[in-house]
Structures are given as structure tokens and as C-alpha cells.
Scaffold this active site. Sequence first.
Site, mmCIF file in Angstrom:
data_model
loop_
_atom_site.group_PDB
_atom_site.id
_atom_site.type_symbol
_atom_site.label_atom_id
_atom_site.label_comp_id
_atom_site.label_asym_id
_atom_site.label_seq_id
_atom_site.Cartn_x
_atom_site.Cartn_y
_atom_site.Cartn_z
ATOM 1 N N HIS A 59 -7.969 -5.109 -0.516
ATOM 2 C CA HIS A 59 -6.782 -4.380 -0.068
ATOM 3 C C HIS A 59 -6.496 -4.713 1.398
ATOM 4 O O HIS A 59 -7.396 -4.752 2.230
ATOM 5 C CB HIS A 59 -7.035 -2.881 -0.208
ATOM 6 C CG HIS A 59 -5.815 -2.041 -0.027
ATOM 7 N ND1 HIS A 59 -4.987 -1.691 -1.075
ATOM 8 C CD2 HIS A 59 -5.281 -1.463 1.075
ATOM 9 C CE1 HIS A 59 -3.999 -0.937 -0.625
ATOM 10 N NE2 HIS A 59 -4.149 -0.793 0.673
ATOM 11 N N ASP A 102 -10.050 -4.115 -4.998
ATOM 12 C CA ASP A 102 -9.208 -3.086 -4.383
ATOM 13 C C ASP A 102 -9.262 -1.823 -5.228
ATOM 14 O O ASP A 102 -8.997 -1.875 -6.438
ATOM 15 C CB ASP A 102 -7.768 -3.603 -4.302
ATOM 16 C CG ASP A 102 -6.810 -2.636 -3.622
ATOM 17 O OD1 ASP A 102 -7.225 -1.519 -3.256
ATOM 18 O OD2 ASP A 102 -5.633 -3.009 -3.457
ATOM 19 N N SER A 110 0.843 -1.198 0.000
ATOM 20 C CA SER A 110 0.000 0.000 0.000
ATOM 21 C C SER A 110 0.878 1.247 0.000
ATOM 22 O O SER A 110 1.693 1.426 -0.897
ATOM 23 C CB SER A 110 -0.962 -0.051 1.189
ATOM 24 O OG SER A 110 -1.979 0.907 1.074
#
Length: 314
Positions: free
Chosen positions: A287, A257, A162
Site C-alpha cells: 500500500h 496490502d 487509498s
Amino acid sequence: MPPLDSDMADLLDRLARAKAPDYPEMGAVLSRAFVDKNLPVIDVKPLPVHEMQDIHVDGWQGASLNARLYFPHQTSWASPLPVLLWFHGGGFTIGSIASYDAVCRTLCAKADVVVLSVEYRLAPEAKFPTAAMDAFSAYQWLLSHAADYGLDAQKIIIGGDSAGGTLTAATCLMARDAGMVQPLSQLLVYPGTCGFGETSAYTQYATGYRLTKPIIDWFFGNYLSSDEERNDYRFAPLYAESHAGLAPAWIAIAQYDPLADDGRLYAEKLRKDGTPAELVQYDGVIHGFLNFGGVIARAHELHDGMVAAMQRVI
């Protein structure tokens, strides 16, 4: 389109029934404490490592950053070990060494590499470009100090998930532009690479899958001071003028995601400029599933994919 993984659907249902407040509602400080306390509950049971050391590494502008070294076995200066420099996720606002301890131990033990997990400074206390510059400074520190810990400065991999994936990509770009050596590889796990949420995945998965548009907006609002900063490649690596001369990339994305297309577009841009990039999509998951190994089987597939990607280059 493959359906949502059954374990993933069950976890989402459990989280919805728990009615935990969203991060913007809790604020940055309480959100960090919430993640550090609760993420280990659903994370993988960590594998044992030989040794762990809490140290400090140099950050941007003279800052001292907390960091943790994980050793798979005894090291020696005669046989230095490869190392994964790891940057955790959390929207530049949350996440820590503690919340990623299980993942780092698992990668260390499975890949037989040392893992250096770095706690870069977080927003809103530390605004852009602090996190990016802390990450770049940590890489510079590792190149200079690897031998002090029995590590091989010529066998460094940089990785993160991320926001940590964003920082990984940005570090490779900054290192190239500074004329520094590239790592052996960059591991980008569902990285953010775009600055304005301009992708179809960002719209398609903006609600219902935990990482919602309001949460992303909150993260970015904490970190950024202006929309102009969204164009800076240290925040949006996709916007760099060139993606040539970078470390080969292994990019993992999750199907459900809002950042899925960020990874796809970055892989395309790297390949277009001659940088090898392998893109792997994990279907049926959302995610953040890297940290769901205690309840989601596909998280173990991601761990194994990361391990295999590292072992191919070391």
C-alpha cells in the site's frame, strides 16, 4: 504467491532501520509534516508541466479548500482540456497537495490532462463526513467552473488513492443519487471500500507492510465518531444499496496490502450491478507504492496504467 519485489523489500528494510516513529506516536500534526517532508525523497522525479496555479474551490458548508491546477500545455476556451480531479490518500488524516505534487505533475505530463488536486479537510479536526462532502462539493464546483479555466466539464475523470479512492467512489455514488452527471471514469488506487476490516487481506497483511492494523485503526478513529458511521457508503462505498449507473472504474490494488480485497470486492459489486470495472493487481508491492517512484520501478507501471486508463476515455 509472487515474492515481495526486491526494490520494495529494500525500501522496507531501509525504513525499518531508520526507526521512524509510527503515525499514532507522532500524532496528526507531526505526521503531516513528516509526510510532506519525506515522501518527496522517495517519490518519482516529476515531469515538467506547462503551468501550475494555486486556487481555491468550494468545500462543504461554505468552506474554501486549497487546490492546485497543473496544465500540460496552453489551454484555450476554444479547445478546452480534459481534467483529472484528484483526491490524495492518507487515511483522512495526513497527505496534502505538497506531498502529492510529484504524482500530479507526472500524471499531467504523461496523460496530457489538466490535474486538479484538492486539499479536502482532514481529521481529527474535521470529522466524518467532512472529507466526503468536501470531495463531492469539489466535483460540483468543477462542473460549474471548468470553463473559467479552459477545462472541459464534459471530460472530467475523478481519481484518488487509498482514502482518496474512497472519496472518489463516494463522490460518484453521491453524484448519481443527486441526479448529477457522472465523470467519464473513476480511478481507484487501492481504495478503502469496507467499513469493518472484514476481509482476509486485512488480516493477512495487518503487520509487516507499513500500513498496519494499529495505523488503520488510528486513521479511522480520527475520522469517525461512531461505529455506526462505518456503515455509511460515504465511508464504505461497498455498502451502497446499488452500484448501478456509475462511471466505469479502473481499480488498482497492491498485492501486499490490507486493503487489497476492498478493491477486489468493489470491482465485483460494480460489475454485478452493470457498471464496468477493470481490476489490475500489482504484485510484490505494498500500500502506498504510488508515491515510491524514486525507488520502486513498479510505481512507474502504476503511473502508466493510470495514464492509459485516462487516455482510453478522453
